[in-house]
Design a protein around this motif. Structure first.
Motif, PDB file in Angstrom:
ATOM      1  N   GLY A 254      22.274 -37.511 -38.769  1.00  5.81           N
ATOM      2  CA  GLY A 254      23.124 -38.153 -39.751  1.00  5.81           C
ATOM      3  C   GLY A 254      23.341 -39.610 -39.420  1.00  5.81           C
ATOM      4  N   VAL A 255      24.025 -40.312 -40.321  1.00  3.56           N
ATOM      5  CA  VAL A 255      24.339 -41.729 -40.174  1.00  3.56           C
ATOM      6  C   VAL A 255      25.845 -41.885 -40.166  1.00  3.56           C
ATOM      7  CG1 VAL A 255      24.062 -44.035 -41.159  1.00  3.56           C
ATOM      8  CG2 VAL A 255      22.212 -42.349 -41.375  1.00  3.56           C
ATOM      9  N   ALA A 256      26.357 -42.727 -39.273  1.00  9.76           N
ATOM     10  CA  ALA A 256      27.805 -42.923 -39.166  1.00  9.76           C
ATOM     11  C   ALA A 256      28.098 -44.347 -38.729  1.00  9.76           C
ATOM     12  CB  ALA A 256      28.413 -41.927 -38.170  1.00  9.76           C
ATOM     13  N   PRO A 257      29.284 -44.870 -39.073  1.00 18.98           N
ATOM     14  CA  PRO A 257      29.683 -46.197 -38.584  1.00 18.98           C
ATOM     15  C   PRO A 257      29.774 -46.201 -37.065  1.00 18.98           C
ATOM     16  CG  PRO A 257      31.150 -45.434 -40.340  1.00 18.98           C
ATOM     17  CD  PRO A 257      30.301 -44.268 -39.955  1.00 18.98           C
TER      18      PRO A 257
ATOM     19  N   ARG B 226      18.322 -52.731 -45.969  1.00 15.75           N
ATOM     20  CA  ARG B 226      17.183 -52.170 -46.701  1.00 15.75           C
ATOM     21  C   ARG B 226      16.619 -50.947 -45.988  1.00 15.75           C
ATOM     22  NH1 ARG B 226      13.684 -57.469 -48.729  1.00 15.75           N
ATOM     23  NH2 ARG B 226      15.309 -58.342 -50.081  1.00 15.75           N
ATOM     24  N   ALA B 227      16.578 -51.026 -44.666  1.00 12.22           N
ATOM     25  CA  ALA B 227      16.093 -49.878 -43.904  1.00 12.22           C
ATOM     26  C   ALA B 227      17.002 -48.677 -44.109  1.00 12.22           C
ATOM     27  CB  ALA B 227      16.003 -50.236 -42.421  1.00 12.22           C
ATOM     28  N   LEU B 228      18.303 -48.915 -44.130  1.00  6.65           N
ATOM     29  CA  LEU B 228      19.249 -47.827 -44.320  1.00  6.65           C
ATOM     30  C   LEU B 228      19.088 -47.199 -45.703  1.00  6.65           C
ATOM     31  CD1 LEU B 228      21.596 -46.406 -42.851  1.00  6.65           C
ATOM     32  CD2 LEU B 228      23.142 -48.007 -44.014  1.00  6.65           C
ATOM     33  N   ALA B 229      18.812 -48.026 -46.703  1.00  4.98           N
ATOM     34  CA  ALA B 229      18.615 -47.495 -48.056  1.00  4.98           C
ATOM     35  C   ALA B 229      17.419 -46.550 -48.118  1.00  4.98           C
ATOM     36  CB  ALA B 229      18.436 -48.640 -49.044  1.00  4.98           C
ATOM     37  N   ARG B 230      16.416 -46.782 -47.289  1.00  2.00           N
ATOM     38  CA  ARG B 230      15.274 -45.867 -47.227  1.00  2.00           C
ATOM     39  C   ARG B 230      15.622 -44.571 -46.512  1.00  2.00           C
ATOM     40  NH1 ARG B 230       9.905 -49.297 -45.373  1.00  2.00           N
ATOM     41  NH2 ARG B 230       9.838 -50.769 -47.114  1.00  2.00           N
ATOM     42  N   LEU B 231      16.474 -44.673 -45.512  1.00  2.00           N
ATOM     43  CA  LEU B 231      16.724 -43.525 -44.638  1.00  2.00           C
ATOM     44  C   LEU B 231      17.775 -42.564 -45.182  1.00  2.00           C
ATOM     45  CD1 LEU B 231      16.680 -45.530 -41.300  1.00  2.00           C
ATOM     46  CD2 LEU B 231      15.041 -43.740 -41.928  1.00  2.00           C
ATOM     47  N   LEU B 232      18.783 -43.084 -45.858  1.00  2.00           N
ATOM     48  CA  LEU B 232      19.875 -42.222 -46.310  1.00  2.00           C
ATOM     49  C   LEU B 232      19.414 -41.069 -47.198  1.00  2.00           C
ATOM     50  CD1 LEU B 232      22.774 -44.769 -46.933  1.00  2.00           C
ATOM     51  CD2 LEU B 232      22.701 -42.953 -45.211  1.00  2.00           C
ATOM     52  N   PRO B 233      18.503 -41.293 -48.164  1.00  2.00           N
ATOM     53  CA  PRO B 233      18.067 -40.148 -48.973  1.00  2.00           C
ATOM     54  C   PRO B 233      17.354 -39.067 -48.171  1.00  2.00           C
ATOM     55  CG  PRO B 233      17.495 -42.219 -50.036  1.00  2.00           C
ATOM     56  CD  PRO B 233      17.911 -42.553 -48.645  1.00  2.00           C
ATOM     57  N   LEU B 234      16.793 -39.444 -47.017  1.00  2.00           N
ATOM     58  CA  LEU B 234      16.109 -38.449 -46.184  1.00  2.00           C
ATOM     59  C   LEU B 234      17.104 -37.668 -45.331  1.00  2.00           C
ATOM     60  CD1 LEU B 234      13.060 -40.619 -45.090  1.00  2.00           C
ATOM     61  CD2 LEU B 234      13.199 -38.983 -46.974  1.00  2.00           C
TER      62      LEU B 234
END
Length: 356
Positions: free
Chosen positions: A27-30, A83-91
């Motif tokens: 997952g992604v987190a602050p 931009r990198a995060l925008a690619r990764l979040l949907p995955l």
């Protein structure tokens, strides 16, 4: 929720990996909330000092960022972390696909055509003659008027309302509470009062437009209101009748655009900006938040303030306004000095001289 290794993150983000490529991230987190199994990110240099207090397993940073990582933390260096995060979040957070079909409680008018891969949710109403494209999703209690066209992969979230004749291009997203195609605010005064001007045009959104919650876009009075391909509109925006909004425009929340205004490709309108009708905002123009635009804005210009003017000029005006209290104090001090001398018997400048 999916899992990716740090090496997979680097490959997808087209970045360079520093550290353990086998680290599993779920997952992604602050930075302040991330744990050892999270990917975090830093898009601005002012947040670099917070990296050392983070427990994140890996972090996205800019390639040229001068930052030393804590022991055990991996880094993926990329050209642009956002931009990198925008690619990764949907995955990491894939959407649950909607089951195709029309819910038993939905109401379809005569002649409605719904693609076999589309979804119509509970208590939705679709007016006669409307066409719903492939993989489109119509949320619960959404109302779609007669003769509408809903393109492939369109998403209408719950409680959206489309009036008759609205057209949505492929991949448009309309969020809850938005109202598209309502009558424009058009009246003609006559002896009996204000006579309503019939609004007979359409509301058309080209492909890849996103409309925020509780936004309203009026239909044209005569002719159409058109929002160009790729434009993104925030929550609580008002767009009046016969407006022509260009491609890839950004309109931030609470902007109001009066009727028959044209906005060029790539323009940006900041939050709460107000735009007078029948004017033109040029391609690539920037309008600051809370600006009051009363006239045309040239292509590429940046304006702010009320009334809107070139941004640097607006800043000077604002600085002068802030200086007014001190200027008033100085003026009063000068008045005290001048009037005080007069009271002590200073001779009046009468222009007369004593006789012989």
């Amino acid at each position: 929720m999916a899992e990716l290794t740090a090496a997979e993150v680097a490959r997808i983000a087209e970045g360079d990996l520093e550290g353990d490529g086998t680290l599993t991230l779920h997952g992604v987190a602050p930075l302040e909330e991330a744990g050892p199994g999270h990917l975090s990110f830093v898009a601005e240099a002012r947040y670099h000092p917070y990296i050392h207090a983070s427990r994140a397993g890996a972090v996205l940073v800019a390639r040229d960022a001068r930052v030393q990582l804590p022991a055990g933390m991996s880094a993926v260096r990329v050209d642009d972390p956002r931009r990198a995060l925008a690619r990764l979040l949907p995955l990491f957070y894939p959407e649950t696909p909607a089951a195709p079909g029309v819910h038993a409680t939905a109401v379809l008018g005569d002649g409605v055509v719904v693609a076999s891969t589309a979804t119509v949710g509970p208590y939705a109403v679709v007016g006669e003659g409307t066409r719903v494209g492939e993989r489109a999703r119509i949320g619960a209690q959404t109302v779609v008027g007669r003769g509408c066209e809903i393109g492939d992969d369109v998403v209408l979230h719950p409680h959206v309302t489309l009036y008759d004749g609205v057209r949505l291009g492929e991949r448009c997203i309309v969020h809850s509470g938005a109202r598209l195609g309502a009558d424009g605010f058009g009246y003609v005064p006559d002896a009996a009062g204000l006579r309503k001007m019939p609004q007979v045009g359409r509301c058309i959104l080209e492909a890849d437009v996103e409309v925020g919650a509780n936004t309203t876009i009026d239909r044209g009075s005569i002719g159409d209101t058109v929002v160009g391909r790729g434009t993104k509109i925030d929550n609580l925006v008002m767009i009046g009748h016969n407006c022509r909004i260009g491609r890839n425009v950004i309109i931030v929340s609470q902007v109001g655009i009066s009727g028959s205004t044209r906005v060029g490709d790539g323009a940006v309108l900041g939050g709460q900006a107000g735009v007078q009708g029948h004017i033109e905002i040029g391609a690539g123009a920037r309008v600051g938040g809370q600006a009051g635009v009363l006239g045309n804005v040239e292509a590429g210009a940046t304006v702010s303030g009320y009334p809107a003017r070139p941004h640097r000029e607006a800043l000077r005006v604002q600085a002068a306004v802030f200086a007014l209290p001190k200027l008033v104090q100085r003026l009063r001090a000068l008045e005290t000095i001048v009037l005080g001398r007069g009271a002590k018997g200073a001779p009046a400048a009468s222009g007369q001289t004593d006789g012989p």
